[in-house]
Design a protein around this motif. Structure first.
Motif, short mmCIF file in Angstrom:
data_model
loop_
_atom_site.label_atom_id
_atom_site.label_comp_id
_atom_site.label_asym_id
_atom_site.label_seq_id
_atom_site.Cartn_x
_atom_site.Cartn_y
_atom_site.Cartn_z
N TRP A 57 41.85 28.37 37.17
CA TRP A 57 40.59 27.63 36.98
C TRP A 57 40.76 26.37 36.12
O TRP A 57 39.79 25.74 35.76
CB TRP A 57 39.48 28.54 36.48
CG TRP A 57 39.46 28.89 35.02
CD1 TRP A 57 40.47 28.82 34.13
CD2 TRP A 57 38.33 29.37 34.31
NE1 TRP A 57 40.05 29.23 32.90
CE2 TRP A 57 38.73 29.58 32.99
CE3 TRP A 57 37.00 29.63 34.64
CZ2 TRP A 57 37.87 30.05 32.01
CZ3 TRP A 57 36.15 30.11 33.67
CH2 TRP A 57 36.58 30.32 32.37
N THR A 58 42.01 25.99 35.85
CA THR A 58 42.28 24.74 35.14
C THR A 58 43.52 24.12 35.77
O THR A 58 44.65 24.45 35.41
CB THR A 58 42.53 24.98 33.64
OG1 THR A 58 41.41 25.66 33.09
CG2 THR A 58 42.72 23.67 32.90
N ARG A 59 43.30 23.21 36.72
CA ARG A 59 44.42 22.71 37.52
C ARG A 59 44.54 21.18 37.48
O ARG A 59 45.21 20.58 38.31
CB ARG A 59 44.26 23.19 38.97
CG ARG A 59 44.28 24.72 39.06
CD ARG A 59 44.06 25.23 40.46
NE ARG A 59 45.06 24.72 41.38
CZ ARG A 59 45.02 24.93 42.69
NH1 ARG A 59 44.03 25.63 43.23
NH2 ARG A 59 45.96 24.42 43.48
N LEU A 94 52.22 17.19 36.36
CA LEU A 94 53.29 18.05 36.88
C LEU A 94 54.37 17.25 37.62
O LEU A 94 55.57 17.53 37.44
CB LEU A 94 52.69 19.15 37.76
CG LEU A 94 53.59 20.33 38.10
CD1 LEU A 94 54.23 20.93 36.85
CD2 LEU A 94 52.80 21.40 38.85
N PRO A 95 54.01 16.28 38.45
CA PRO A 95 55.08 15.49 39.10
C PRO A 95 55.99 14.77 38.12
O PRO A 95 57.20 14.66 38.35
CB PRO A 95 54.29 14.50 39.96
CG PRO A 95 52.99 15.16 40.23
CD PRO A 95 52.68 15.91 38.97
N SER A 152 46.58 29.69 27.94
CA SER A 152 45.35 30.23 28.55
C SER A 152 45.53 30.44 30.05
O SER A 152 44.67 30.06 30.85
CB SER A 152 44.15 29.32 28.27
OG SER A 152 43.86 29.25 26.90
N PRO A 153 46.63 31.08 30.49
CA PRO A 153 46.84 31.27 31.92
C PRO A 153 45.86 32.26 32.54
O PRO A 153 45.75 32.32 33.77
CB PRO A 153 48.28 31.81 31.99
CG PRO A 153 48.47 32.51 30.69
CD PRO A 153 47.72 31.68 29.68
N LEU A 154 45.14 33.00 31.69
CA LEU A 154 44.13 33.94 32.18
C LEU A 154 42.72 33.43 31.91
O LEU A 154 41.75 34.21 31.88
CB LEU A 154 44.32 35.32 31.53
CG LEU A 154 45.70 35.95 31.78
CD1 LEU A 154 45.82 37.29 31.07
CD2 LEU A 154 45.96 36.12 33.27
N SER A 186 42.79 28.02 47.01
CA SER A 186 41.60 27.40 47.59
C SER A 186 40.33 27.69 46.80
O SER A 186 39.24 27.26 47.20
CB SER A 186 41.42 27.88 49.04
OG SER A 186 42.53 27.51 49.83
N LEU A 187 40.45 28.42 45.69
CA LEU A 187 39.27 28.72 44.89
C LEU A 187 38.65 27.41 44.38
O LEU A 187 39.36 26.45 44.09
CB LEU A 187 39.64 29.61 43.70
CG LEU A 187 39.98 31.05 44.02
CD1 LEU A 187 40.53 31.76 42.78
CD2 LEU A 187 38.75 31.79 44.55
N PRO A 188 37.32 27.36 44.25
CA PRO A 188 36.68 26.14 43.75
C PRO A 188 37.01 25.92 42.28
O PRO A 188 37.38 26.86 41.56
CB PRO A 188 35.19 26.45 43.92
CG PRO A 188 35.10 27.94 43.87
CD PRO A 188 36.35 28.45 44.53
N PRO A 189 36.92 24.68 41.82
CA PRO A 189 37.15 24.41 40.40
C PRO A 189 36.13 25.16 39.54
O PRO A 189 35.01 25.42 39.96
CB PRO A 189 36.94 22.90 40.28
CG PRO A 189 37.05 22.37 41.67
CD PRO A 189 36.59 23.47 42.58
N ALA A 190 36.55 25.51 38.34
CA ALA A 190 35.64 26.18 37.42
C ALA A 190 34.51 25.23 37.03
O ALA A 190 34.70 24.01 36.95
CB ALA A 190 36.38 26.64 36.17
#
Length: 325
Positions: free
Chosen positions: A180-182, A189-190, A203-205, A306-310
């Motif tokens: 939920w944090t991408r 990341l690149p 906070s990976p969870l 594919s989950l929507p953003p938080a």
């Protein structure tokens, strides 16, 4: 437990964030014995990567680790952070990454951690008042002196990362990254992969949200920082429950827990990623480390991706001002 390389540092694929043992969350600092048992159990399970910071407490989390790891120091890659305590008078929660402040901060952390070196020393947040070249130059001196082994940044943006890496190799960048944090996927990341810098998701969870255990904030203590977090309040909270429900559905299909699925998704994003889920309980560290053995199918990974953003920002406005993306 599998291992990966962050730069030249070999770490367990899943680490342990120690913050919640002393700071921020409901029950923090109330059961040192259980926290010590959790740290020791993590080592038994093959966790070699443990994360703290001088601001956690402040100071008490590093002191806890110093006591808990006595006699076991060589079993771990120990990471801590500086820059959110100004030792020249302004005190905690004031950005200061000036060379003079770094020299004071590292001595304090070494003493509290009861160690002669810090394996990975992060700038906790980018200090806009200090050129990153000056900060990294001071850190490079500490590498030469043997007080730290490797340099890290936290929540730094692409330009800062490039400028820092040009002065001295940056081993890892620690940033919030989860289902939920991408936000770092497109720009940060690149750059990390181009430069060969590892990523350490904190906070990976989702601060517990992705475990499916948080269905209300009623049980949060008054000093639990999630009470003021936009994702845990009002309509945002209710919308975000749908994300947790989707993770739970995939977990049921995969024969794992939601926490394990959220971590397995992160591990599937590359072999240069070492998340540090935080906990202060033995049962949770056992659950989290077992995620290393969970294998999601390509369809399950796509479903999660594919989950929507938080709904809501990751931090209140005061926290967002300290972050680069």
């Amino acid at each position: 437990m599998k291992h990966i390389l962050l730069g030249d540092l070999e770490v367990s694929r899943i680490g342990l964030g120690a913050m919640g043992m002393s700071h921020g969350y409901t029950g923090a600092g109330t059961d040192e014995a259980e926290s010590v048992r959790t740290l020791h159990r993590a080592l038994e399970l093959g966790v070699t990567f443990i994360d703290t910071a001088e601001i956690y407490g402040p100071y008490t989390n590093e002191e806890l680790l110093g006591r808990a790891l006595r006699g076991r120091r060589d079993q771990v890659v120990l990471a801590t952070k500086f820059g959110l305590v100004s030792h020249g008078g302004a005190g905690p929660w004031n950005l200061d990454s000036g060379p003079a402040n770094i020299r004071v901060a590292v001595e304090g952390s070494l003493k509290r951690l009861d160690t002669d070196r810090i394996d990975l020393y992060y700038q906790h947040r980018v200090d806009p008042n200090t050129p990153i070249e000056d900060t990294v130059g001071a850190l490079a001196d500490l590498v030469t002196q043997g007080k730290i082994r490797a340099i890290g940044l936290s929540e730094a943006g692409p330009e800062t990362i490039r400028r820092a890496h040009a002065v001295h190799p940056v081993t890892a960048v620690q940033s919030e990254y989860s289902l939920w944090t991408r936000g770092l996927e497109e720009r940060v990341l690149p750059v990390l992969r181009e430069l060969g810098i590892g990523l350490v998701p904190f906070s990976p969870l989702g601060r517990g949200f992705l475990t499916g255990k948080v269905r209300s904030t009623d049980g949060f203590a008054e000093d639990d920082f999630r009470r003021g977090n936009p994702r845990f309040t009002g309509e945002n909270f209710q919308r975000n429950l749908r994300i947790a429900d989707e993770v739970e559905a995939v977990a049921a299909e995969a024969g794992a827990t939601p926490a394990q699925v959220a971590l397995a998704w992160l591990l599937a994003q590359g072999d240069d990623i070492a998340p540090i889920p935080g906990t202060k309980r033995v049962s949770r560290v056992e659950e989290n480390t077992a995620a290393d053995g969970v294998r999601l199918t390509p369809r399950q990974i796509d479903r999660l991706s594919s989950l929507p953003p938080a709904a809501g920002d990751t931090h209140p406005e005061s926290g967002l001002r300290m972050m680069e993306r």
